[in-house]
Design a protein around this motif. Structure first.
Motif, PDB file in Angstrom:
ATOM      1  N   THR A   1       0.951  -1.207   0.067  1.00  0.00           N
ATOM      2  CA  THR A   1       0.093  -0.223  -0.132  1.00  0.00           C
ATOM      3  C   THR A   1       0.986   1.303   0.012  1.00  0.00           C
ATOM      4  O   THR A   1       0.477   2.280  -0.790  1.00  0.00           O
ATOM      5  N   ALA A   2       1.783   1.454   0.858  1.00  0.00           N
ATOM      6  CA  ALA A   2       2.778   2.435   0.887  1.00  0.00           C
ATOM      7  C   ALA A   2       3.569   2.791  -0.597  1.00  0.00           C
ATOM      8  O   ALA A   2       3.493   3.679  -0.929  1.00  0.00           O
ATOM      9  N   ALA A   3       3.920   1.491  -0.912  1.00  0.00           N
ATOM     10  CA  ALA A   3       4.689   1.527  -2.003  1.00  0.00           C
ATOM     11  C   ALA A   3       3.789   1.990  -3.385  1.00  0.00           C
ATOM     12  O   ALA A   3       4.247   3.034  -4.283  1.00  0.00           O
ATOM     13  N   GLY A   4       2.265   1.720  -3.336  1.00  0.00           N
ATOM     14  CA  GLY A   4       1.602   2.046  -4.199  1.00  0.00           C
ATOM     15  C   GLY A   4       1.252   3.568  -4.436  1.00  0.00           C
ATOM     16  O   GLY A   4       1.167   4.232  -5.188  1.00  0.00           O
ATOM     17  N   THR A   5       1.067   4.109  -3.161  1.00  0.00           N
ATOM     18  CA  THR A   5       0.820   5.550  -2.768  1.00  0.00           C
ATOM     19  C   THR A   5       2.106   6.282  -3.380  1.00  0.00           C
ATOM     20  O   THR A   5       1.921   7.442  -3.950  1.00  0.00           O
ATOM     21  N   LEU A   6       3.247   5.769  -2.931  1.00  0.00           N
ATOM     22  CA  LEU A   6       4.600   6.445  -3.334  1.00  0.00           C
ATOM     23  C   LEU A   6       4.533   6.777  -4.803  1.00  0.00           C
ATOM     24  O   LEU A   6       4.861   7.872  -5.463  1.00  0.00           O
TER      25      LEU A   6
ATOM     26  N   ALA B   1       2.446   6.248  -7.232  1.00  0.00           N
ATOM     27  CA  ALA B   1       0.976   6.916  -7.757  1.00  0.00           C
ATOM     28  C   ALA B   1       1.415   8.260  -7.997  1.00  0.00           C
ATOM     29  O   ALA B   1       0.711   9.266  -8.921  1.00  0.00           O
ATOM     30  N   GLY B   2       2.073   8.954  -7.146  1.00  0.00           N
ATOM     31  CA  GLY B   2       2.400  10.403  -6.930  1.00  0.00           C
ATOM     32  C   GLY B   2       3.433  10.952  -7.859  1.00  0.00           C
ATOM     33  O   GLY B   2       3.898  11.984  -7.952  1.00  0.00           O
ATOM     34  N   SER B   3       4.155   9.991  -8.551  1.00  0.00           N
ATOM     35  CA  SER B   3       5.249  10.406  -9.415  1.00  0.00           C
ATOM     36  C   SER B   3       4.890  10.704 -10.669  1.00  0.00           C
ATOM     37  O   SER B   3       4.385  10.103 -11.426  1.00  0.00           O
TER      38      SER B   3
ATOM     39  N   ASP C   1      -5.679   1.868  -6.592  1.00  0.00           N
ATOM     40  CA  ASP C   1      -6.324   2.063  -5.359  1.00  0.00           C
ATOM     41  C   ASP C   1      -5.899   3.518  -4.493  1.00  0.00           C
ATOM     42  O   ASP C   1      -6.663   4.173  -3.784  1.00  0.00           O
ATOM     43  N   ALA C   2      -4.606   3.843  -4.875  1.00  0.00           N
ATOM     44  CA  ALA C   2      -4.017   4.985  -4.215  1.00  0.00           C
ATOM     45  C   ALA C   2      -4.748   6.215  -4.933  1.00  0.00           C
ATOM     46  O   ALA C   2      -4.951   7.221  -4.305  1.00  0.00           O
ATOM     47  N   VAL C   3      -5.152   6.145  -6.065  1.00  0.00           N
ATOM     48  CA  VAL C   3      -5.719   7.425  -7.064  1.00  0.00           C
ATOM     49  C   VAL C   3      -6.984   6.787  -7.633  1.00  0.00           C
ATOM     50  O   VAL C   3      -6.864   6.778  -9.126  1.00  0.00           O
TER      51      VAL C   3
END
Length: 288
Positions: A126-131, A133-135, A263-265
């Protein structure tokens, strides 16, 4: 020629458990990696032999054992022997059956089972996906054996992210392309680094960290050489029973990670997917 220098022994996942949750130095990581890669014989090696295997000093092996909470290397070796004596593979299946190909595929099923158990705790993914997704752009690195996996991930990621850049070839242009992505605004990189761990992959990770980028690594174990440069390590075992490695678990994990990115975006992902479907229908891309 096998794309993996060594054959992973069945108890490697149990040896890996010894290092979970412990922050290791680069030297200690090399020792841990050597023990994992030689799990079947590690229990019978002296401290000097482990040092030679990992290309470190013998005192480093002693300090490594103490970092794991043991009085010294002899105590760690006793624990390794207990692991070896506990048996191999699934305890309820008995002796391996079938031909070489069947055993290799069953071992891949075991790798997927271990990955599924590992994902009981999804915080890392989950943390990796969020990270990631923001790049903007998102950089995906995969050299040599990892290049097809990087391309596979990027193909689908491009359906939900506006700019995905694949770095799948080495040489002097690799650093150029990494610097160009950073200048364009990339702040995170996904690297897929598989045995035999290309030197250029590790150098690219070092360059990315030096440039201030966050790094997520999909690799074969938590003590892979690539882990030293990663903010988040997502391990998935590689099958090494055939002439060439099987990458079933890393590929599955890459799709799990892409799900985490979606899931992050969720709103952006859904919008871009709908736009793609409309375009695909207009251009009649598919027949089914």
């Amino acid at each position: 020629m096998n794309d993996s220098a060594v054959i992973a022994a069945p108890p490697m996942d149990r040896v890996l458990d010894l290092f979970q949750g412990i922050r290791l130095t680069p030297t200690q990581r090399r020792i841990a990696h050597s023990l994992v890669q030689h799990a079947a014989s590690a229990a019978y090696l002296s401290a000097a032999e482990v040092a030679e295997l990992a290309k470190v000093s013998q005192p480093s092996v002693t300090r490594f054992a103490m970092a794991l909470g043991y009085d010294g290397y002899p105590a760690l070796r006793r624990r390794l022997r207990e692991i070896a004596a506990a048996g191999y593979g699934r305890p309820d299946l008995g002796a391996p059956t079938g031909n070489e190909t069947q055993r290799a595929l069953r071992a891949e099923a075991d790798n997927l089972d271990r990955l599924a158990e590992q994902l009981t705790d999804r915080d890392g993914v989950t943390a990796a996906g969020t990270l990631l997704a923001g790049s903007r752009p998102l950089v995906v690195l995969g050299l040599r054996a990892a290049a097809p996996l990087a391309g596979y991930f990027a193909y689908f990621a491009a359906k939900v992210l506006p700019d995905v850049r694949v770095l799948d070839s080495g040489g002097s242009l690799l650093t150029d392309r990494l610097e160009q992505a950073r200048a364009a605004g990339a702040n995170a990189l996904l690297a897929i680094v598989l045995p035999r761990y290309p030197r250029e992959s590790l150098e690219a990770l070092r360059e990315a960290r030096a440039a201030g980028m966050s790094v997520v690594v999909i690799t074969d174990s938590a003590v892979s050489p690539a882990a030293e440069y990663a903010d988040i390590v997502l391990p998935a075992a590689v099958g090494a029973q055939l002439v060439f490695d099987l990458h079933t678990a890393p590929m599955a994990l890459s799709m799990v990670l892409l799900q985490a990115i979606c899931d992050a975006v969720p709103a952006d992902s859904q919008r871009r997917l709908e736009e793609f479907e409309q375009s695909a229908v207009r251009r009649q891309l598919f027949i089914g």
